[in-house]
Design a protein around this motif. Structure first.
Motif, short mmCIF file in Angstrom:
data_model
loop_
_atom_site.label_atom_id
_atom_site.label_comp_id
_atom_site.label_asym_id
_atom_site.label_seq_id
_atom_site.Cartn_x
_atom_site.Cartn_y
_atom_site.Cartn_z
N HIS A 109 0.81 -1.23 0.00
CA HIS A 109 0.00 0.00 0.00
C HIS A 109 0.84 1.27 0.00
O HIS A 109 0.28 2.37 0.02
CB HIS A 109 -0.93 0.01 1.22
N SER A 110 2.16 1.15 0.01
CA SER A 110 3.01 2.34 -0.04
C SER A 110 4.00 2.22 -1.19
O SER A 110 4.52 1.13 -1.47
CB SER A 110 3.76 2.53 1.28
N PHE A 111 4.27 3.36 -1.84
CA PHE A 111 5.15 3.38 -3.02
C PHE A 111 6.07 4.59 -2.93
O PHE A 111 5.70 5.62 -2.36
CB PHE A 111 4.32 3.46 -4.31
N PHE A 112 7.23 4.44 -3.51
CA PHE A 112 8.17 5.56 -3.53
C PHE A 112 8.84 5.63 -4.89
O PHE A 112 9.20 4.61 -5.48
CB PHE A 112 9.25 5.41 -2.45
N VAL A 113 9.00 6.86 -5.40
CA VAL A 113 9.66 7.07 -6.68
C VAL A 113 10.55 8.29 -6.55
O VAL A 113 10.22 9.24 -5.83
CB VAL A 113 8.63 7.23 -7.81
N ASP A 114 11.69 8.28 -7.21
CA ASP A 114 12.66 9.34 -7.01
C ASP A 114 12.33 10.61 -7.80
O ASP A 114 12.81 11.69 -7.44
CB ASP A 114 14.08 8.85 -7.37
N GLU A 115 11.54 10.51 -8.85
CA GLU A 115 11.21 11.69 -9.65
C GLU A 115 9.73 11.73 -9.97
O GLU A 115 9.08 10.69 -10.12
CB GLU A 115 12.00 11.68 -10.98
N PHE A 116 9.17 12.92 -10.11
CA PHE A 116 7.77 13.06 -10.48
C PHE A 116 7.48 12.41 -11.82
O PHE A 116 6.40 11.84 -12.04
CB PHE A 116 7.38 14.55 -10.52
N ASP A 117 8.44 12.50 -12.74
CA ASP A 117 8.23 11.96 -14.08
C ASP A 117 8.11 10.44 -14.09
O ASP A 117 7.77 9.85 -15.12
CB ASP A 117 9.38 12.38 -15.00
N HIS A 118 8.41 9.79 -12.96
CA HIS A 118 8.30 8.34 -12.88
C HIS A 118 7.02 7.89 -12.17
O HIS A 118 6.84 6.69 -11.94
CB HIS A 118 9.51 7.75 -12.16
N LEU A 119 6.16 8.80 -11.84
CA LEU A 119 4.91 8.44 -11.17
C LEU A 119 4.07 7.47 -11.99
O LEU A 119 3.36 6.62 -11.45
CB LEU A 119 4.08 9.69 -10.87
N TYR A 120 4.13 7.63 -13.32
CA TYR A 120 3.29 6.81 -14.19
C TYR A 120 3.52 5.32 -13.98
O TYR A 120 2.65 4.49 -14.27
CB TYR A 120 3.55 7.17 -15.66
N ARG A 121 4.69 4.95 -13.45
CA ARG A 121 5.00 3.54 -13.26
C ARG A 121 4.03 2.85 -12.29
O ARG A 121 3.85 1.63 -12.34
CB ARG A 121 6.42 3.37 -12.73
N PHE A 122 3.46 3.62 -11.39
CA PHE A 122 2.64 3.02 -10.35
C PHE A 122 1.16 2.98 -10.69
O PHE A 122 0.36 2.50 -9.89
CB PHE A 122 2.84 3.79 -9.03
N VAL A 123 0.76 3.48 -11.84
CA VAL A 123 -0.65 3.43 -12.22
C VAL A 123 -1.12 1.98 -12.27
O VAL A 123 -2.12 1.60 -11.65
CB VAL A 123 -0.88 4.11 -13.59
N ASN A 124 -0.39 1.15 -12.99
CA ASN A 124 -0.78 -0.26 -13.12
C ASN A 124 -0.77 -0.97 -11.78
O ASN A 124 -1.68 -1.74 -11.45
CB ASN A 124 0.18 -1.00 -14.06
N GLN A 125 0.29 -0.72 -11.00
CA GLN A 125 0.44 -1.43 -9.73
C GLN A 125 -0.67 -1.08 -8.75
O GLN A 125 -1.19 -1.95 -8.04
CB GLN A 125 1.81 -1.09 -9.11
N LEU A 126 -1.05 0.18 -8.71
CA LEU A 126 -2.12 0.60 -7.81
C LEU A 126 -3.44 -0.08 -8.19
O LEU A 126 -4.15 -0.62 -7.33
CB LEU A 126 -2.28 2.12 -7.86
N ILE A 127 -3.78 -0.06 -9.47
CA ILE A 127 -5.03 -0.67 -9.91
C ILE A 127 -4.99 -2.17 -9.66
O ILE A 127 -5.97 -2.77 -9.20
CB ILE A 127 -5.27 -0.37 -11.40
N GLN A 128 -3.87 -2.78 -9.94
CA GLN A 128 -3.72 -4.21 -9.70
C GLN A 128 -3.92 -4.54 -8.23
O GLN A 128 -4.64 -5.49 -7.88
CB GLN A 128 -2.33 -4.65 -10.15
N ASN A 129 -3.31 -3.77 -7.33
CA ASN A 129 -3.44 -4.04 -5.90
C ASN A 129 -4.87 -3.82 -5.42
O ASN A 129 -5.37 -4.56 -4.56
CB ASN A 129 -2.47 -3.15 -5.11
N ILE A 130 -5.53 -2.79 -5.94
CA ILE A 130 -6.92 -2.54 -5.56
C ILE A 130 -7.79 -3.71 -5.97
O ILE A 130 -8.66 -4.16 -5.20
CB ILE A 130 -7.41 -1.22 -6.21
N CYS A 131 -7.58 -4.25 -7.18
CA CYS A 131 -8.39 -5.37 -7.65
C CYS A 131 -8.04 -6.66 -6.91
O CYS A 131 -8.93 -7.46 -6.58
CB CYS A 131 -8.20 -5.56 -9.15
#
Length: 748
Positions: free
Chosen positions: A717-739
């Motif tokens: 339920h927690s994620f960390f990314v070093d740059e704002f431009d890399h936020l897109y990486r977690f779109v899939n993971q968040l939806i996957q975890n929610i489902c």
């Protein structure tokens, strides 16, 4: 002299020939070079639309996740998908990968030691097969991977406070957790393209980089055919004997597994599977020989005389074997999916159309038991029961619609949802249904309905709940658990009506104990009815109709994409900056667009915070996806301090306190720094109120605070990314975890 010339010529010829052969060998060697990929590489990360690659040994691991069966979502591990499909084993090997179009309803299954997960839909899929080159196709010797660095958005210069935090971020950049490539080729198009219109928003998924190639195909494979001729009556006759009752039931395969990956319906239930068609009228047959059966019912002392097919006592006779062989001889038309289906799904136009009962708007499929075990008379009683149900329901275009699938060895559609739109025509059609015969393969029938029945082409209306009522005599002759799970995850409410269930001495013959609880939508008794005798079946017409029409209790209509109130809590502090703030909004929009948004489905709300908090919009403000995405785009950057704890409390009071009782409350908090106040107490209070919290940290966000905010387990339920431009990486993971979290809920 001549000898010298000839020898010289021969030497030159042999030298040239040898050189040519060596060059040819080198060319072939170079031509056959196959690039190797790692176990964790996902198909969406590779740009090439078709390629051959070599998987290393040891890829059969749960950490390399797979989504789908036969056709896989693009963020699946390529090598683990190949193991799941049986192309290679855990020792590795060459595979051929072909990208295809996005899909709805990826089916999870367990195969070859790998558990694949189900997924509502994804923008890109891939097929995997033996690593043999196709004729006329040139394969790359080096694979092209998508870039993980964004160039679409340039952030504005940092403000003084941001500069101070940036120095800290630089010191920790090398030791920070590297974001996994869950985003595949997902990138940000929100900054460069307008909010999708209604015509396109359903097709728009998480954006991809500009280097991504287009899908080479929009077709999906059909599973292989399973000939009905492989079944024998010998097994059928021997397996299901009721001691002392002279009752013989056929028994089938102990393992029936979905052959085709899929699901989740389109807008209504996230799954619209392909429509199956075929002719199977030759399979129709009825029991021709009848005799009386004397049965002493337990606890009653009453002996009953019941006409029943001679198959109950003589199923193992040569005559029975001969008849079974004739009924299932080869050469008959079968669906490519291995299931039979009537072509006559749209007979002559109906004379009348009824509006029906508006208080019972459901799309209903009855699975009708056509197996030999019930005999001719009981099959007639079943038809009378279904006719009475149709009469009481009040069939009509504004009320319930009803179709019937008959199952035996294989299922076939008698008629679909749009074939009959009034009770009279429907009852007349039911009366004319001939008995199919065969086994009682309920699991195969459920799989068939999930993939084929509830589609737009068959009359599925979208807004109406999908309901399946399974009629079964005694017990199924195959397994139902996996097929039922996939159907439930697709939004189908499964009811079971079990007639003459197994008595204690017969339970040893049941393939799958507790099959009803493993199949129904919920195990609370609402979705199952046990009828002691076929001759008392008429007594449950009213109770069953009342239950299927109680749409408030049809909880399996809810899926992970249409049953949540999602509140975004967005850090608008000075350290973020205007450009990065727009990137955060893009991230919020990309997540939101994956859900089914309406006032009765998933709802979206947003809070922005600095030292203070501001409600951007509540759950009840916007009821369409387009309006929500437009509202996200209009959020203006605030700037200020960072009081994350106060923001969590504010979101609990202003957003989640107004969530609907039947909605899952999900908070997604995005921050780029350490909070000036305590986050633990507000987060704990939110958790106790039923809020599922996800935290996403950027740059200099404090890891311990992210974990304190997140719901347990923290790592999911927690994620960390070093740059704002890399936020897109977690779109899939968040939806996957929610489902994943939604699908793992208890069913009691």
């Amino acid at each position: 002299m001549k000898t010298t010339v000839i020898a010289t010529f021969l030497g030159v010829f042999l030298t040239c020939t040898y050189a040519a052969k060596e060059a040819t060998k080198k060319m072939k060697k170079a031509k056959l070079y196959v690039p190797q990929i790692d176990c964790d590489v996902k198909a969406g990360k590779i740009i090439n639309p078709e390629f051959i690659a070599k998987c290393p040994p040891g890829c059969q691991d749960v950490k390399y996740r797979v989504y789908g069966t036969d056709i896989y979502a693009s963020f699946s591990s390529v090598c683990n998908a190949a193991i799941h499909s049986g192309i290679i084993d855990n020792t590795g090997g060459k595979i051929l990968v072909q990208k295809v179009a996005g899909h709805s309803g990826y089916r999870g299954s367990f195969s070859n030691g790998v558990r694949s997960l189900s997924l509502p839909r994804w923008r890109e899929s891939f097929l995997v097969s033996e690593g043999k080159p196709r004729k006329g196709v040139t394969y790359p010797s080096a694979l092209e991977y998508s870039s993980s660095k964004s160039t679409a958005v340039k952030s504005e210069p940092k403000k003084p406070e941001q500069d101070q935090k940036a120095a800290k971020g630089a010191d920790t950049a090398n030791t920070s957790e590297k974001a996994s490539e869950q985003g595949d080729t997902v990138h940000k198009e929100y900054q460069t393209s307008p909010v999708p219109t209604p015509a396109t928003q359903m097709a728009t998924t998480t954006p991809t980089p500009t280097t991504t190639t287009t899908d080479p195909s929009t077709t999906t494979p059909k599973p292989t055919t399973t000939p009905a001729t492989t079944r024998t009556a010998t097994v059928a006759a021997a397996a299901k004997t009721r001691p002392g009752l002279h009752r013989v039931r056929d028994i089938g395969s102990s393992s029936v597994h979905p052959a085709y990956s899929s699901v989740v319906a389109a807008a209504s239930r996230q799954v619209q599977a392909a429509q199956g068609r075929g002719q199977n009228t030759a399979f129709r047959g009825t029991s021709t020989s009848a005799s009386n059966r004397n049965i002493l019912r337990p606890n009653t002392g009453i002996q009953r005389q019941e006409p029943v097919a001679a198959f109950r006592r003589a199923a193992s006779s040569p005559a029975h074997l001969a008849m079974e062989t004739d009924l299932w001889k080869p050469g008959l038309s079968l669906l490519d999916t291995g299931f039979s289906s009537k072509e006559e799904l749209n007979p002559k136009p109906l004379e009348s159309i009824s509006q029906g009962n508006p208080n019972c708007k459901v799309d209903l499929s009855f699975l009708m038991d056509g197996s030999w075990s019930i005999g001719k008379r009981r099959f007639q009683l079943q038809k009378q029961f279904l006719g009475n149900v149709a009469r009481v329901l009040g069939i009509g275009t504004a009320g319930p619609l009803m179709g019937i699938v008959q199952y035996g060895n294989d299922p076939s559609t008698e008629f679909n949802l749009k074939t009959y739109t009034n009770s009279k025509d429907l009852r007349n059609a039911i009366e004319k249904i001939p008995q199919k015969g065969g086994l009682s393969n309920v699991g195969k029938a459920l799989s068939f309905v999930n993939k084929n029945f509830f589609s737009d082409a068959n009359g599925n209306r979208g807004g109406a709940p999908n309901v399946v009522v399974v009629m079964v005599d005694g017990w199924p002759t195959d397994r139902v658990e996996e097929a039922s799970r996939l159907a439930r995850e697709s939004g189908i409410n499964i009811f079971f009506v079990t007639i003459e269930a197994a008595i204690e001495s017969e339970k040893q013959n049941i393939i799958e104990p507790n099959f009803v609880d493993k199949a129904v939508c919920r195990t609370n008794g609402f979705y199952s009815i046990n009828v002691p005798s076929w001759f008392s079946l008429h007594k449950v017409v009213q109770p069953l109709v009342k239950r299927v029409c109680d749409t408030d209790r049809l909880v399996c209509s809810k899926t992970c994409l249409n049953s949540a109130d999602i509140g975004f809590v967005i850090d608008g502090s000075s350290s973020v900056g205007t450009g990065n703030f727009r990137t955060v909004l893009q991230f919020v929009a990309n997540i939101s667009k994956e859900f089914e948004i309406s006032d009765t489905d998933t709802r979206i709300g947003a809070v922005q915070y600095t030292y203070e908090q501001r409600l951007e919009f509540g759950f009840d403000k916007y009821s369409t996806k387009q309006d929500v995405l437009s509202a996200i785009k209009r959020i203006s950057y605030w700037s200020g301090g960072t009081s994350t704890g106060a923001a969590i409390s504010y979101a609990s009071e202003q957003l989640f306190s107004k969530s609907k009782p039947n909605k899952r409350k999900i908070m997604i908090l995005i921050t780029d720094g350490r909070s000036y106040d305590d986050v633990r107490v507000p987060a704990m209070a939110a958790h106790q109120d039923g809020v599922i919290a996800y935290s996403v940290g950027v740059a200099w966000a404090a890891q311990e605070e992210l974990e304190a905010i997140a719901t347990d387990p923290d790592k999911e339920h927690s994620f960390f990314v070093d740059e704002f431009d890399h936020l897109y990486r977690f779109v899939n993971q968040l939806i996957q975890n929610i489902c994943t979290e939604f699908n793992s809920q208890p069913r009691n």
